[in-house]
Design a protein around this motif. Structure first.
Motif, PDB file in Angstrom:
ATOM      1  N   GLY A  47      -6.412  -0.120   7.251  1.00 35.08           N
ATOM      2  CA  GLY A  47      -6.556  -0.914   6.032  1.00 35.08           C
ATOM      3  C   GLY A  47      -7.968  -1.458   5.916  1.00 35.08           C
ATOM      4  O   GLY A  47      -8.191  -2.578   5.461  1.00 35.08           O
ATOM      5  N   GLY A  62      -9.558  -3.341   2.736  1.00 40.22           N
ATOM      6  CA  GLY A  62      -9.149  -4.662   2.263  1.00 40.22           C
ATOM      7  C   GLY A  62     -10.251  -5.683   2.441  1.00 40.22           C
ATOM      8  O   GLY A  62     -11.172  -5.507   3.250  1.00 40.22           O
ATOM      9  N   ASP A  92      -8.117   3.897   5.052  1.00 35.32           N
ATOM     10  CA  ASP A  92      -7.453   3.229   3.941  1.00 35.32           C
ATOM     11  C   ASP A  92      -6.968   4.285   2.973  1.00 35.32           C
ATOM     12  O   ASP A  92      -7.579   5.357   2.866  1.00 35.32           O
ATOM     13  N   THR A 122     -11.714   1.190  -2.291  1.00 32.37           N
ATOM     14  CA  THR A 122     -11.912  -0.196  -2.727  1.00 32.37           C
ATOM     15  C   THR A 122     -13.400  -0.533  -2.843  1.00 32.37           C
ATOM     16  O   THR A 122     -14.256   0.175  -2.295  1.00 32.37           O
ATOM     17  N   THR A 143      -4.019  -4.382   9.008  1.00 32.77           N
ATOM     18  CA  THR A 143      -3.775  -5.216   7.844  1.00 32.77           C
ATOM     19  C   THR A 143      -2.314  -5.648   7.777  1.00 32.77           C
ATOM     20  O   THR A 143      -1.410  -4.911   8.192  1.00 32.77           O
ATOM     21  N   ALA A 165      -0.703  -5.695   5.185  1.00 31.36           N
ATOM     22  CA  ALA A 165      -0.070  -4.856   4.166  1.00 31.36           C
ATOM     23  C   ALA A 165       0.452  -3.543   4.731  1.00 31.36           C
ATOM     24  O   ALA A 165       1.141  -2.791   4.030  1.00 31.36           O
ATOM     25  N   ARG A 174      -5.217  -9.166  11.587  1.00 37.79           N
ATOM     26  CA  ARG A 174      -6.511  -9.545  10.997  1.00 37.79           C
ATOM     27  C   ARG A 174      -7.048 -10.836  11.599  1.00 37.79           C
ATOM     28  O   ARG A 174      -8.243 -10.941  11.909  1.00 37.79           O
ATOM     29  N   ALA A 190       2.389  -5.082  -4.246  1.00 42.97           N
ATOM     30  CA  ALA A 190       1.669  -5.275  -2.982  1.00 42.97           C
ATOM     31  C   ALA A 190       2.570  -4.919  -1.804  1.00 42.97           C
ATOM     32  O   ALA A 190       3.073  -3.810  -1.723  1.00 42.97           O
TER      33      ALA A 190
END
Length: 472
Positions: free
Chosen positions: A22, A25, A46, A50, A81, A83, A104, A401
């Motif tokens: 991730g 992010g 990822d 982004t 992450t 997520a 994280r 999300a």
């Protein structure tokens, strides 16, 4: 995905080769960039392209698109992450190999070792306030390391390894990450009710901020924005425990106060009074009363660290914003388009107040995307109420999300609560149709504000493109 934090988090230099799951992010990309700038071997993956990835590529981070076991290479440590799903192939491979897995928060803690931490927390305003503190410290010559939850316009990045001894970091409460750190100075912008999927109750959420403040160095201090009731209660409790607390705000009891506010168009100006002594005037190139308080709090941290007012004020004056925080996206057909990250009712109200000042005599057209099913279930009606400050409102469906969809919780919950005539409020799950609705309603002099923490940010450029076509 929730990973435990090791009892003793190794320093970044002791992690070996680090892979980020991730990496695109806001949080993980910042940590990865600082590690890479320190010369540590870093890779990442990822499944999204982004705005944070270019800053990683420029410091040599090897990046992969998508997730696959082979992306780990010869990694020793994997930072993940929140997520990430439990079946993420890179996490599964790391577990199979017995690699060190860090959330994280632990990844950030590893790069904080050996630095004096200046941590910014709060329900709202963390990213902007962390950014303001960073630019103020840079102008004062401190050259801190920093990690911010958004791209800082002054540098074009969300993180940097600095030569100074301070580290300015955004401390996120959403998953309890801020309870890992040990700040020298902590800044709390506000304490409202949010992230109850993590904390369960408002009382538990507020108690987490006390636990965060308890972690401040006994020789350090807490700055609290006491215009906010939750932060004021926190300051009172911490002061009663013997903590050094600096209260800031417009409130007459604040130790450092903002007075003589002038909010005009895209600027804000105020006078700083510290313990009854007028220090001078600060002029910000960003609109809104809430940004004044954020700037005052950042200034106060710098002052209490011994930096001169004039240098700190120059830094604040140079601040042109952070991406996705009342960010101007352009103008077409006489219509201005702004984009902002607000997703909580209090944030929505504050940004609409600022946008109204920028709009002047024009109308305010808002495209809002609720963020998270759990938040929309609890606060959807309050979101709709706050959106009533607009003239025309288009509500998208919920951005999922890290959660699964719930057919009983959609953007309609928000749209139905907007206190405007029904022909001025639209629930439109289709993004293309939402853009068309805004373009059809807009006229010269209006301001369009895209609002939310999800992918609503993509709609602003589409609105501008359509308006430009119509103007031709």
């Amino acid at each position: 995905m929730r990973l435990p934090v090791p009892e003793n988090v190794p320093a970044a230099e002791d992690l070996g080769r680090v892979h980020f799951v991730g990496a695109g992010g806001a949080g993980l990309s910042a940590i990865a960039r600082v590690m890479a700038q320190r010369g540590l071997p870093v890779t990442g993956s990822d499944d999204q392209d982004t705005p944070f990835l270019p800053a990683l590529r420029e410091v040599g981070v090897g990046l992969h698109h998508g997730y696959a076991a082979e992306h780990l290479g010869d990694a020793d440590t994997v930072v993940v992450t929140t997520a990430a799903r439990e079946d993420n192939p890179e996490v599964l491979e790391a577990r199979r190999r017995g690699l060190l897995l860090l959330p994280r928060s632990a990844g950030l803690e590893s790069v904080l070792r050996g630095r004096r931490l200046l941590a910014v927390a709060g329900t709202h305003g963390k990213t902007t306030t962390t950014s303001l503190l960073t630019v103020a410290m840079l102008e004062a010559g401190a050259d801190p390391s920093y990690t911010v939850g958004g791209v800082l316009s002054a540098t074009g990045r969300n993180a940097d390894h600095g030569s100074g001894g301070d580290f300015v970091a955004e401390a996120d409460e959403s998953d309890g990450a801020f309870l890992v750190y040990h700040p020298y100075a902590a800044l709390v912008t506000n304490v409202e009710s949010d992230h109850l999927d993590q904390w369960g109750t408002e009382e538990a959420y507020a108690a987490a901020f006390d636990e965060f403040a308890d972690r401040v160095d006994p020789e350090g201090f807490l700055v609290a924005c006491v215009d906010n009731a939750g932060a004021a209660r926190l300051a009172e409790r911490q002061r009663a425990q013997g903590r050094r607390v600096v209260a800031v705000g417009e409130h007459p009891d604040a130790e450092v106060r903002a007075t003589d506010l002038v909010l005009e168009g895209t600027t804000s100006a105020f006078t700083v009074v510290d313990r009854g002594v007028e220090l001078g005037r600060v002029v910000l190139a960003i609109p809104g009363r809430h940004y004044v308080v954020d700037a005052l709090a950042a200034l106060t941290v710098g002052l209490r660290l011994g930096h001169p007012f004039d240098a700190l004020a120059r830094g604040l004056a140079s601040f042109t914003g952070t991406q996705r925080r009342m960010e101007p996206k352009g103008e077409a057909g006489g219509v201005r388009v702004y984009d902002s990250y607000a997703h909580h009712p209090v944030e929505i109200a504050a940004d609409l107040e600022a946008a109204r000042a920028v709009a002047g005599t024009g109308r305010l057209l808002v495209v809002f995307q609720p963020h998270l099913v759990s938040r929309t279930r609890l606060l959807g009606a309050a979101m709709g109420e706050a959106l009533g400050a607009g003239d025309e409102v288009v509500v998208l469906d919920v951005y999922l999300a890290r959660e699964d969809a719930d057919p009983a919780v959609t953007g309609a919950l928000v749209a139905d609560a907007v206190p405007l005539p029904s022909d001025h409020v639209h629930f439109e799950p289709d993004h293309g149709a939402a853009v068309a609705a805004v373009v059809a309603a807009a006229r010269p002099g209006d301001l369009v504000l895209t609002l939310g923490a999800g992918d609503v940010t993509r709609l602003g450029p589409q609105v501008l493109a359509r308006l430009g076509e119509d103007a031709r």
